[in-house]
Design a protein around this motif. Structure first.
Motif, PDB file in Angstrom:
ATOM      1  N   ALA A 267       3.143  55.570  49.927  1.00 28.48           N
ATOM      2  CA  ALA A 267       4.790  55.184  49.391  1.00 28.48           C
ATOM      3  C   ALA A 267       4.933  56.096  47.976  1.00 28.48           C
ATOM      4  N   LYS A 268       4.055  55.530  47.166  1.00 31.08           N
ATOM      5  CA  LYS A 268       4.121  56.204  45.719  1.00 31.08           C
ATOM      6  C   LYS A 268       4.368  57.515  45.654  1.00 31.08           C
ATOM      7  N   ALA A 269       3.290  58.213  46.475  1.00 28.49           N
ATOM      8  CA  ALA A 269       3.081  59.580  46.339  1.00 28.49           C
ATOM      9  C   ALA A 269       4.416  60.075  47.077  1.00 28.49           C
ATOM     10  N   ARG A 270       4.722  59.715  48.012  1.00 32.27           N
ATOM     11  CA  ARG A 270       5.985  60.384  48.765  1.00 32.27           C
ATOM     12  C   ARG A 270       7.285  60.114  47.783  1.00 32.27           C
ATOM     13  N   ARG A 271       7.332  59.078  47.142  1.00 37.79           N
ATOM     14  CA  ARG A 271       8.312  58.939  46.016  1.00 37.79           C
ATOM     15  C   ARG A 271       8.339  59.982  45.097  1.00 37.79           C
ATOM     16  N   LEU A 272       7.024  60.512  44.536  1.00 43.79           N
ATOM     17  CA  LEU A 272       7.156  61.438  43.478  1.00 43.79           C
ATOM     18  C   LEU A 272       7.542  62.817  44.051  1.00 43.79           C
ATOM     19  N   MET A 273       7.235  62.873  45.489  1.00 36.85           N
ATOM     20  CA  MET A 273       7.657  64.179  46.218  1.00 36.85           C
ATOM     21  C   MET A 273       9.089  64.438  46.541  1.00 36.85           C
ATOM     22  N   SER A 274       9.725  63.289  46.847  1.00 36.85           N
ATOM     23  CA  SER A 274      11.204  63.104  47.077  1.00 36.85           C
ATOM     24  C   SER A 274      12.241  63.716  46.473  1.00 36.85           C
ATOM     25  N   PHE A 275      12.080  63.967  45.242  1.00 34.77           N
ATOM     26  CA  PHE A 275      13.138  64.293  44.153  1.00 34.77           C
ATOM     27  C   PHE A 275      12.738  65.744  43.667  1.00 34.77           C
ATOM     28  N   ASP A 276      13.587  66.177  42.758  1.00 32.66           N
ATOM     29  CA  ASP A 276      13.289  67.126  42.056  1.00 32.66           C
ATOM     30  C   ASP A 276      12.566  66.959  40.878  1.00 32.66           C
ATOM     31  N   ARG A 277      11.200  66.883  41.235  1.00 36.92           N
ATOM     32  CA  ARG A 277      10.147  66.438  40.300  1.00 36.92           C
ATOM     33  C   ARG A 277       9.726  67.595  39.582  1.00 36.92           C
ATOM     34  N   THR A 278       8.992  67.400  38.482  1.00 34.81           N
ATOM     35  CA  THR A 278       8.261  68.382  37.597  1.00 34.81           C
ATOM     36  C   THR A 278       6.927  68.600  37.980  1.00 34.81           C
ATOM     37  N   LEU A 279       6.456  69.595  37.577  1.00 40.77           N
ATOM     38  CA  LEU A 279       4.877  69.972  38.247  1.00 40.77           C
ATOM     39  C   LEU A 279       4.061  68.905  37.991  1.00 40.77           C
ATOM     40  N   PRO A 280       3.821  68.260  36.815  1.00 43.41           N
ATOM     41  CA  PRO A 280       2.885  67.266  36.589  1.00 43.41           C
ATOM     42  C   PRO A 280       3.174  66.074  37.530  1.00 43.41           C
ATOM     43  N   GLU A 281       4.349  65.865  37.876  1.00 45.41           N
ATOM     44  CA  GLU A 281       4.618  64.673  38.771  1.00 45.41           C
ATOM     45  C   GLU A 281       4.132  64.902  40.262  1.00 45.41           C
ATOM     46  N   ILE A 282       4.372  66.148  40.631  1.00 47.71           N
ATOM     47  CA  ILE A 282       3.823  66.828  41.852  1.00 47.71           C
ATOM     48  C   ILE A 282       2.358  66.573  41.926  1.00 47.71           C
ATOM     49  N   GLN A 283       1.751  67.196  40.860  1.00 49.40           N
ATOM     50  CA  GLN A 283       0.315  67.178  40.744  1.00 49.40           C
ATOM     51  C   GLN A 283      -0.273  65.563  41.003  1.00 49.40           C
ATOM     52  N   ALA A 285       1.188  63.314  42.348  1.00 47.92           N
ATOM     53  CA  ALA A 285       1.484  62.769  43.784  1.00 47.92           C
ATOM     54  C   ALA A 285       0.288  63.488  44.776  1.00 47.92           C
ATOM     55  N   ALA A 286      -0.312  64.746  44.302  1.00 49.01           N
ATOM     56  CA  ALA A 286      -1.361  65.386  45.141  1.00 49.01           C
ATOM     57  C   ALA A 286      -2.518  64.532  44.959  1.00 49.01           C
ATOM     58  N   ALA A 287      -2.824  64.222  43.558  1.00 45.79           N
ATOM     59  CA  ALA A 287      -4.130  63.198  43.314  1.00 45.79           C
ATOM     60  C   ALA A 287      -3.941  62.025  44.071  1.00 45.79           C
ATOM     61  N   MET A 288      -2.903  61.378  44.078  1.00 46.60           N
ATOM     62  CA  MET A 288      -2.774  60.180  45.030  1.00 46.60           C
ATOM     63  C   MET A 288      -3.137  60.486  46.535  1.00 46.60           C
TER      64      MET A 288
END
Length: 531
Positions: A267-283, A285-288
């Motif tokens: 759920a936390k990873a999906r939250r990081l992916m659900s908005f216009d996030r920065t590259l570090p945030e998406i990375q 999420a991928a790590a999670m």
């Protein structure tokens, strides 16, 4: 002076007379004249009186008569945005009611069976499906209420990211059942008989907050009950699942959950992916997701999203690098997970996209078509399958399934319109494509590239809007450039080709030629990244 006064009055009055006259005659033409001619008339009326609700309602009728649910949604969204911006008001009740009625009619028939699957972990988001109530005490309403309740439960059951519970009495009676759920929702409904029509009101509420996260009013015609009930079930399930995901990913309390429980971490990873996030945030999420997959290779949903991220290079936030390693990892993830769960339609969809980007056209086509038969009521997946078929050049099939996605999900997200715009661009209808791009608000790098390319085929495209799009695209592309190589126009065009790997040469040329025409005069050929 008198002539000037007369002329000033006539300049206002004559366009109004034209609008009134055309609006009076147009209803008789809808359904008889060619849809393309009706659309041209409506565009002319829009130019004369852009926020006229009577014109918009005529457009609704024309879109519905043509079976173009996507255009119906686009027209309504444009009207809402315009009225809010210009006058600070919402559309009238008459307009809203007409949109709701037409957008719920004519849902395409299902294309295959629904197969139930067992529920999953105890902390999954839980949906309590309450028996639908009847307001009028008649046998028809009671029978329909019972069938709808059972069919909605059955249709929701295969989606393993939620747990479905039959609610026999009230919420308090199942309090213990939902106590450990990440989030709990109750689906309620009421039916009343109005003449020959059954009116159904459905609501999905978050039990903890009391907030209604989704609601709709649907109609069941007694003349064809079986088809009408199937349409209602498809519409409900196709709307409920996106509403739950949207609600969960916006939960502020997610940050308070400690530990590394798979469902909380997902759920936390999906939250990081659900908005216009920065590259570090998406990375992050991928790590999670990698952590979840390493611990549990059978975690279908983590695998699906991780493969999707890698196969699209973190949603185009990385450009210019060697994509081979990412694409190979995505393909490996999708293959392994599909071996565990060969009947999961969304895994098959993800594997098909991996095949598509590697230009394995035959496997991609077969995979998309098989996935469609397994995801009858999942609007997002239906739209994604249609987008894949669009890239393969199967435009008629893609159109049909995109229209179904719009019909299933009345709160269609921005990328539905953007995907439909790409399809219209490939069909050669640049004007209709721009209309969908304009209302969607989608600002993904891939869609910006497609919109710029499409604009090249519109001679009257607004110059100011062109400059805004050029600046936005080049800025985002520069930020995404992840290599020390020189950032050239050729590099941008090659990236567009790899990101939208159209099978047909004429489609690939339409994208490349249009994008090159728009970028060539202003592209900063000697620009280098500063990373």
């Amino acid at each position: 002076m008198a002539f000037d006064d007369w002329l000033a009055v006539e300049r206002v009055r004559q366009p109004e007379r034209v609008v009134v006259a055309v609006c009076a005659g147009l209803p008789d033409m809808i359904g008889r004249a060619a849809p393309i001619h009706i659309q041209e008339i409506l565009r002319s009326l829009d130019r004369l009186d852009p926020w006229n609700e009577a014109i918009a309602r005529l457009g609704f009728s024309a879109d519905h008569a043509a079976g173009d649910i996507a255009s119906l949604h686009r027209r309504y969204r444009r009207l809402c945005d315009g009225l809010t911006k210009e006058f600070g008001v919402d559309p009238s009740t008459e307009t809203q009611t007409m949109f709701e009625r037409l957008s719920t009619m004519g849902t395409p028939a299902p294309v295959g069976p629904v197969v139930a699957a067992p529920s999953a972990s105890a902390v999954l988001p839980t949906v309590l499906v309450s028996p639908i109530e009847t307001i009028t005490d008649d046998r028809v309403s009671r029978d329909i209420a019972e069938v709808l309740t059972d069919d909605i439960r059955t249709a929701l059951a295969p989606y393993r990211e939620i747990r479905v519970v039959a609610l026999a009495a009230d919420v308090a009676s199942v309090k213990d059942t939902v106590a450990d759920a990440l989030a709990a929702y109750v689906l309620t409904g009421k039916i009343r008989l109005i003449g020959a029509q059954i009116r159904l009101n459905l609501q999905l509420g978050n039990i903890a907050t009391g907030i209604i996260v989704w609601s709709d009013q649907l109609s069941v015609e007694q003349t064809n009950l079986s088809t009408a009930i199937d349409d209602v079930v498809a519409k409900a399930v196709g709307s409920i699942l996106p509403a739950i995901e949207s609600d969960i990913t916006s939960m502020p309390e997610l940050a308070a959950y400690a530990g590394a429980d798979d469902i909380i971490l997902f759920a936390k990873a999906r939250r990081l992916m659900s908005f216009d996030r920065t590259l570090p945030e998406i990375q992050a999420a991928a790590a999670m997701l990698e952590e979840i997959v390493e611990r549990n290779p059978r975690h279908v949903h983590a695998t699906i999203w991780l493969a999707r991220m890698y196969n699209t290079d973190f949603w185009q936030k990385i450009a210019g690098h060697d994509v081979a390693a990412f694409r190979a990892r995505a393909l490996d993830l999708a293959r392994r997970a599909t071996a565990y769960e060969p009947s999961d339609g969304r895994l098959l969809l993800r594997l098909s996209w991996c095949y598509l980007r590697s230009r394995n056209w035959l496997r991609a086509d077969r995979g998309f078509r098989k996935a469609i038969t397994q995801m009858l009521n999942h609007a997002d997946s239906m739209n994604e399958c249609a987008a894949g078929l669009c890239i393969l050049g199967e435009l008629e099939d893609a159109e049909r399934y995109m229209q179904r996605a719009f019909a299933l999900n009345p709160a269609a997200p921005a990328h539905y319109h953007a995907d439909h715009a790409v399809l219209l661009m490939l069909k050669g209808d640049a004007q209709a494509a721009e209309e969908h791009f304009e209302v969607c608000g989608e600002r993904g790098l891939m869609y910006l590239a497609a919109r710029l390319a499409n604009a090249a085929y519109l001679p009257a495209f607004d110059q100011a809007e062109r400059e805004v799009l050029l600046v936005e695209f080049t800025t985002l592309f520069h930020d995404a450039w992840q290599t020390e190589r020189e950032l050239t126009l050729s590099g941008a065009l090659d990236w567009a080709r790899d990101t939208l790997p159209f099978k047909l040469a004429e489609h690939a040329a339409r994208l490349r030629n249009g994008l090159e025409a728009m970028l060539s005069a202003t592209w900063p050929a000697n620009l280098r990244t500063t990373r």
